[in-house]
Design an enzyme around this catalytic site. Structure first.
Site, short mmCIF file in Angstrom:
data_model
loop_
_atom_site.label_atom_id
_atom_site.label_comp_id
_atom_site.label_asym_id
_atom_site.label_seq_id
_atom_site.Cartn_x
_atom_site.Cartn_y
_atom_site.Cartn_z
N ARG A 178 -9.98 -9.56 -6.35
CA ARG A 178 -9.91 -7.97 -5.74
C ARG A 178 -8.35 -7.68 -6.05
NH1 ARG A 178 -9.91 -6.43 0.72
NH2 ARG A 178 -8.51 -4.40 0.54
N HIS A 179 -8.12 -6.34 -6.26
CA HIS A 179 -6.82 -5.80 -6.25
C HIS A 179 -6.05 -5.91 -5.04
CE1 HIS A 179 -7.34 -4.34 -10.28
NE2 HIS A 179 -8.69 -3.66 -10.01
N VAL A 180 -5.18 -6.81 -4.71
CA VAL A 180 -4.81 -6.75 -3.35
C VAL A 180 -3.34 -7.69 -3.72
CG1 VAL A 180 -5.89 -9.18 -2.94
CG2 VAL A 180 -5.21 -7.61 -1.01
#
Length: 405
Positions: free
Chosen positions: A163-165
């Site tokens: 995920r983009h995190v």
């Protein structure tokens, strides 16, 4: 008198001996009769405790899909074990197999290319791939962090979550820390790719950028990138261009402020929590290292990456209408991204050091250059692409704006 006294004493002792013997024997028998009862209670308690521990360990083993970590540590400490006898020694130059991997992918750093590969690999190697569709929420509240980390930990193992995190510190909340991996790229080239992708999308569809940024007005969509940089538009200034470091620094508010604190914390997290951080400019070497370090996930990844079937999908991930700003704009942008470049150079050096330790011969392009290359770039800045002009690429050239000697 002495003889008589002595004689009487001896006689008296002789008379008392049988009684004393009987008393001693009675005590001995009473003690012996009590001992079996005492031993029986202890043995019963020991057996019940052993049975309870065995049942608890068996339940823990089944719920977690494998033996507890302490058993593996004991096996490793003892050396010879039934595990080694059954399965043989681990393959040379391969790290122990982790069953929890998190890829907190950085935007516009080849992540869609890698996710396509992961989908093919998950089907081939039968691991659980969970790829989040959330793209615009990299910073989380404390409650959101805990919920996400618990959800990640509950994925059936082995798994790879992506995920983009920004970096999540599992151990802070007493949750087992997974293995992290990531890929970054030259900061200015990442910025350029994102700038034009938000406006014009990629080869997956002519209208996908309109779906991604429906509220963007034409004045903003067609804003010249040189004007954006030189006139200090928010999109082309700090903190917006301070983008890569927060992915490794974490969720602390100070991680979003350009400076030494965020830079050093990002470096520390990389050294303590990341198995590998590669650079997009050397993607094939990154894939080779992932195959070596995480064979249960990435075995055969380079063959898939070079296969014709993959090329058909990979061709659609290149950003369209991207062009290079002027030399003056690049110099301004480079200065604004000085912390980003210090971190990028640190990652590049660490990546090259790992390649050397593994014994991997590089097949990639030369590394990014120092600011001196900007002097040579003035004569090489291309004209903007026309709207109907196209270019053919298998993967975005991660060094398209660099000048190599």
């Amino acid at each position: 008198m002495m003889k008589n006294f002595s004689s009487s004493s001896l006689h008296s002792n002789n008379n008392q001996t049988p009684n004393h013997v009987r008393e001693r024997n009675n005590r001995k028998y009473s003690l012996l009769s009590a001992l079996p009862l005492r031993f029986s209670l202890r043995g019963y308690g020991f057996c019940m405790a052993t049975l309870f521990l065995f049942c608890f360990a068996s339940l823990f083993y089944q719920l977690n899909g494998g033996p507890p970590k302490i058993l593996l540590d004991i096996r490793q400490y003892l050396g010879e074990s039934t595990f080694l006898e059954d399965h043989g020694p681990p393959a040379p130059n391969v790290l122990p197999f982790p069953s929890q991997v998190v890829y907190n992918r950085v935007g516009k750093c080849g992540s869609r290319t890698v996710v396509i590969l992961l989908r093919l690999l998950a089907e081939k190697h039968q691991f659980n791939l969970v790829s989040s569709d959330i793209h615009n929420k990299t910073r989380l509240t404390k409650h959101e962090q805990v919920d996400l980390m618990k959800n990640i930990s509950n994925i059936p193992q082995p798994f790879l979550y992506t995920r983009h995190v920004h970096f999540l510190n599992f151990t802070r909340f007493r949750i087992e820390q997974p293995v992290y991996i990531n890929i970054i790229r030259d900061p200015i080239n990442r910025f350029l790719s994102n700038y034009f992708f938000r406006r014009f999308g990629d080869w997956r569809g002519e209208q996908n950028h309109l779906i991604r940024t429906p509220g963007m007005k034409d004045d903003e969509r067609y804003l010249d990138i040189n004007v954006c940089i030189l006139e200090n538009y928010p999109e082309c200034s700090n903190p917006r261009v301070f983008y890569i470091i927060p992915y490794f620094c974490g969720q602390h508010p100070q991680c979003r402020e350009p400076g030494v604190w965020a830079l050093e914390r990002a470096k520390q997290n990389v050294q303590e929590n990341y198995l590998l951080v590669g650079i997009l400019e050397e993607l094939e070497d990154v894939l080779l290292l992932l195959e070596r370090l995480l064979p249960h996930y990435f075995t055969g990844v380079l063959s898939i990456y070079k296969s014709p079937d993959y090329k058909k999908m990979g061709n659609m991930t290149g950003t369209v209408r991207k062009h290079t700003p002027t030399l003056e704009a690049l110099q301004v942008l480079y200065h604004r991204m000085r912390y980003e470049y210090e971190f990028y150079n640190f990652i590049r050096d660490q990546f090259h050091l790992m390649k050397k330790k593994i014994g991997l011969k590089s097949v990639s392009q030369p590394p990014a250059h120092s600011p001196s290359f900007l002097r040579e770039l003035a004569l090489r800045t291309p004209e903007p692409l026309d709207e109907d002009e196209e270019f053919d690429t298998d993967l975005e050239d991660a060094n398209s704006w660099l000048v190599h000697p």
